[in-house]
Scaffold this motif. Structure first.
Motif, PDB file in Angstrom:
ATOM      1  N   UNK A 194      18.210  -0.372 -14.972  1.00 31.27           N
ATOM      2  CA  UNK A 194      18.173   0.753 -14.079  1.00 31.27           C
ATOM      3  C   UNK A 194      18.390   0.780 -12.484  1.00 31.27           C
ATOM      4  N   UNK A 195      17.996  -0.341 -12.127  1.00 30.91           N
ATOM      5  CA  UNK A 195      18.078  -0.451 -10.566  1.00 30.91           C
ATOM      6  C   UNK A 195      16.713   0.074 -10.227  1.00 30.91           C
ATOM      7  N   UNK A 196      16.391  -0.153  -8.906  1.00 27.71           N
ATOM      8  CA  UNK A 196      15.005   0.372  -8.177  1.00 27.71           C
ATOM      9  C   UNK A 196      15.215  -0.124  -6.817  1.00 27.71           C
ATOM     10  N   UNK A 197      14.199   0.701  -5.897  1.00 30.15           N
ATOM     11  CA  UNK A 197      14.336   0.369  -4.588  1.00 30.15           C
ATOM     12  C   UNK A 197      12.762   0.727  -4.116  1.00 30.15           C
ATOM     13  N   UNK A 198      12.411   0.310  -2.911  1.00 29.20           N
ATOM     14  CA  UNK A 198      10.931   0.387  -2.532  1.00 29.20           C
ATOM     15  C   UNK A 198      11.099   1.744  -1.902  1.00 29.20           C
ATOM     16  N   UNK A 199       9.960   2.621  -1.896  1.00 30.82           N
ATOM     17  CA  UNK A 199       9.533   3.799  -1.472  1.00 30.82           C
ATOM     18  C   UNK A 199       8.490   3.712  -0.653  1.00 30.82           C
ATOM     19  N   UNK A 200       7.426   2.770  -0.788  1.00 27.07           N
ATOM     20  CA  UNK A 200       6.238   2.639  -0.114  1.00 27.07           C
ATOM     21  C   UNK A 200       5.943   1.270   0.064  1.00 27.07           C
ATOM     22  N   UNK A 201       5.423   0.345   0.909  1.00 26.80           N
ATOM     23  CA  UNK A 201       5.228  -0.802   1.325  1.00 26.80           C
ATOM     24  C   UNK A 201       3.944  -1.136   2.115  1.00 26.80           C
ATOM     25  N   UNK A 202       2.794  -1.510   1.644  1.00 27.77           N
ATOM     26  CA  UNK A 202       1.533  -1.803   2.548  1.00 27.77           C
ATOM     27  C   UNK A 202       1.276  -3.245   2.435  1.00 27.77           C
ATOM     28  N   UNK A 203       1.274  -3.994   3.280  1.00 30.90           N
ATOM     29  CA  UNK A 203       0.673  -5.351   3.487  1.00 30.90           C
ATOM     30  C   UNK A 203      -1.176  -5.228   3.427  1.00 30.90           C
ATOM     31  N   UNK A 204      -1.706  -5.761   2.265  1.00 28.76           N
ATOM     32  CA  UNK A 204      -2.978  -5.391   2.131  1.00 28.76           C
ATOM     33  C   UNK A 204      -3.874  -6.731   2.246  1.00 28.76           C
ATOM     34  N   UNK A 205      -3.177  -8.035   2.119  1.00 27.25           N
ATOM     35  CA  UNK A 205      -3.899  -9.133   2.398  1.00 27.25           C
ATOM     36  C   UNK A 205      -2.895 -10.006   3.106  1.00 27.25           C
ATOM     37  N   UNK A 206      -3.445 -10.832   4.005  1.00 28.26           N
ATOM     38  CA  UNK A 206      -2.795 -11.919   4.778  1.00 28.26           C
ATOM     39  C   UNK A 206      -3.626 -13.016   4.930  1.00 28.26           C
ATOM     40  N   UNK A 207      -3.272 -14.216   4.250  1.00 29.90           N
ATOM     41  CA  UNK A 207      -4.119 -15.565   4.202  1.00 29.90           C
ATOM     42  C   UNK A 207      -5.667 -14.873   3.545  1.00 29.90           C
ATOM     43  N   UNK A 208      -6.498 -15.062   4.403  1.00 26.83           N
ATOM     44  CA  UNK A 208      -7.876 -14.742   4.272  1.00 26.83           C
ATOM     45  C   UNK A 208      -8.247 -13.378   4.753  1.00 26.83           C
ATOM     46  N   UNK A 209      -7.413 -12.726   5.388  1.00 23.37           N
ATOM     47  CA  UNK A 209      -7.545 -11.416   6.065  1.00 23.37           C
ATOM     48  C   UNK A 209      -7.359 -10.269   4.955  1.00 23.37           C
ATOM     49  N   UNK A 210      -8.413  -9.180   4.997  1.00 24.78           N
ATOM     50  CA  UNK A 210      -8.304  -8.053   4.013  1.00 24.78           C
ATOM     51  C   UNK A 210      -7.744  -6.918   5.141  1.00 24.78           C
ATOM     52  N   UNK A 211      -7.066  -5.835   4.650  1.00 22.19           N
ATOM     53  CA  UNK A 211      -6.622  -4.754   5.469  1.00 22.19           C
ATOM     54  C   UNK A 211      -7.934  -4.012   5.831  1.00 22.19           C
ATOM     55  N   UNK A 212      -9.195  -4.130   5.265  1.00 23.81           N
ATOM     56  CA  UNK A 212     -10.166  -3.239   5.774  1.00 23.81           C
ATOM     57  C   UNK A 212     -10.776  -3.838   6.714  1.00 23.81           C
ATOM     58  N   UNK A 213     -10.340  -5.279   7.472  1.00 24.86           N
ATOM     59  CA  UNK A 213     -10.796  -5.750   8.512  1.00 24.86           C
ATOM     60  C   UNK A 213     -10.125  -5.279   9.786  1.00 24.86           C
ATOM     61  N   UNK A 214      -8.867  -4.677   9.638  1.00 21.84           N
ATOM     62  CA  UNK A 214      -7.838  -4.299  10.601  1.00 21.84           C
ATOM     63  C   UNK A 214      -8.413  -2.960  11.401  1.00 21.84           C
ATOM     64  N   UNK A 215      -7.500  -2.838  12.214  1.00 21.16           N
ATOM     65  CA  UNK A 215      -7.870  -1.526  13.121  1.00 21.16           C
ATOM     66  C   UNK A 215      -6.505  -0.786  13.532  1.00 21.16           C
ATOM     67  N   UNK A 216      -6.406   0.433  13.405  1.00 19.95           N
ATOM     68  CA  UNK A 216      -5.364   1.265  13.517  1.00 19.95           C
ATOM     69  C   UNK A 216      -5.037   1.458  15.064  1.00 19.95           C
ATOM     70  N   UNK A 217      -3.658   1.523  15.552  1.00 23.39           N
ATOM     71  CA  UNK A 217      -3.621   1.525  17.099  1.00 23.39           C
ATOM     72  C   UNK A 217      -4.670   2.874  17.733  1.00 23.39           C
TER      73      UNK A 217
END
Length: 302
Positions: A194-217
């Motif tokens: 049927x096909x598909x495309x991305x409508x939302x994408x969020x990187x929540x993990x990078x190596x040992x880093x979790x998104x909870x450790x990050x800061x918004x600008x």
């Protein structure tokens, strides 16, 4: 600290940014660089404007360790629209094909998505930063030019089904570096017919880093002051971004040799990259240890 130096401050370390949707990675980098008034800055693991989430910003000499973090795995939350294909693989592009999807049941969708777990081959999308003869593919794509791309091996370590409602499939994907989530979603859509495309994408993990450790600008911006003290407290030491590398503490003589680009002998065996510290436990950079215990400097902060 005053802003007398027009070139910026000599500061070193990493800021873990939670990039907002709508910004390119470079635009986000420049905003952080200006906010910290840093002389030098870079980022690791570019995110499309559509995507949000973890974007490590490297300040000063910390840019020298960015490549080592890039090699690590990533984790993403993704929402995909079934039944529609776009020319970019995401909702920023134009819909080029519409197919029925209403007949699909949940078990079929789960089966198709999870079938991509493991070692797979991906053909990089035309809308990517990969270069052909020095030209980024996305620039060629915008000119209506498509070139042949070789399939590349990547690994999907974990594929977690989060739900499906009104044609929207939600997944959490843990994958190796080099994986294109847009391509993964397109391939799932092809498998479902049927096909598909991305409508939302969020990187929540990078190596040992979790998104909870990050800061918004906006969070960082609220800490801005003339002395930069509150902002600087959010800068992480470069060595903390490399938890999987063994630390090697050198003697004073060895530290001098390494700083001058000379190899040093240690009593530890094994071929691997290591974190180097001097006799005062100051981080010097990255070394490459040989099988015979000899360590050669690879990326130093001196």
């Amino acid at each position: 600290m005053s802003r007398r130096n027009p070139k910026g401050r000599d500061i070193n370390g990493i800021v873990l940014l939670d990039k907002d949707v709508g910004l390119s990675s470079n635009a986000a980098l420049q905003k952080v660089k200006r906010l910290f008034f840093a002389k030098k800055a870079g980022h690791a693991g570019a995110l499309d404007p559509l995507a949000s989430g973890i974007l490590p910003i490297f300040l000063g000499q910390a840019t020298k360790v960015a490549q080592f973090l890039l090699e690590d795995d990533k984790r993403y939350f993704v929402r995909a629209k079934l039944g529609q294909m776009s020319d970019t693989g995401d909702c920023e592009g134009s819909i080029i094909k519409v197919q029925p999807f209403e007949h699909l049941n949940e078990s079929e969708i789960i089966s198709a998505a999870t079938s991509f777990k493991g070692d797979i081959l991906q053909i990089p999308p035309m809308y990517s930063a990969l270069k052909r003869d020095g030209q980024p593919l996305y620039k060629l794509a915008r000119q209506g030019i498509e070139v042949k791309r070789e399939a590349r091996p990547v690994t999907i370590y974990k594929m977690t089904y989060l739900g499906y409602e009104n044609g929207i499939l939600s997944l959490e994907v843990t994958c190796s570096t080099g994986t294109y989530i847009r391509t993964l979603i397109e391939d799932i859509g092809k498998k479902l017919g049927c096909g598909a495309h991305v409508v939302e994408l969020r990187r929540t993990g990078f190596a040992h880093i979790d998104v909870s450790q990050t800061f918004k600008f906006s969070d960082l911006e609220a800490l801005a002051s003339d002395d930069y003290q509150a902002l600087d407290e959010k800068i992480l030491a470069s060595e903390t971004m490399l938890p999987n590398l063994e630390g090697v503490h050198l003697s004073e003589t060895q530290s001098v040799d390494i700083k001058f680009g000379r190899e040093v002998q240690t009593d530890k065996q094994g071929l691997l990259k290591v974190k180097l510290f001097d006799e005062k436990k100051q981080f010097l950079g990255i070394g490459q240890r040989q099988e015979n215990g000899i360590i050669a400097p690879k990326r130093l902060f001196v």
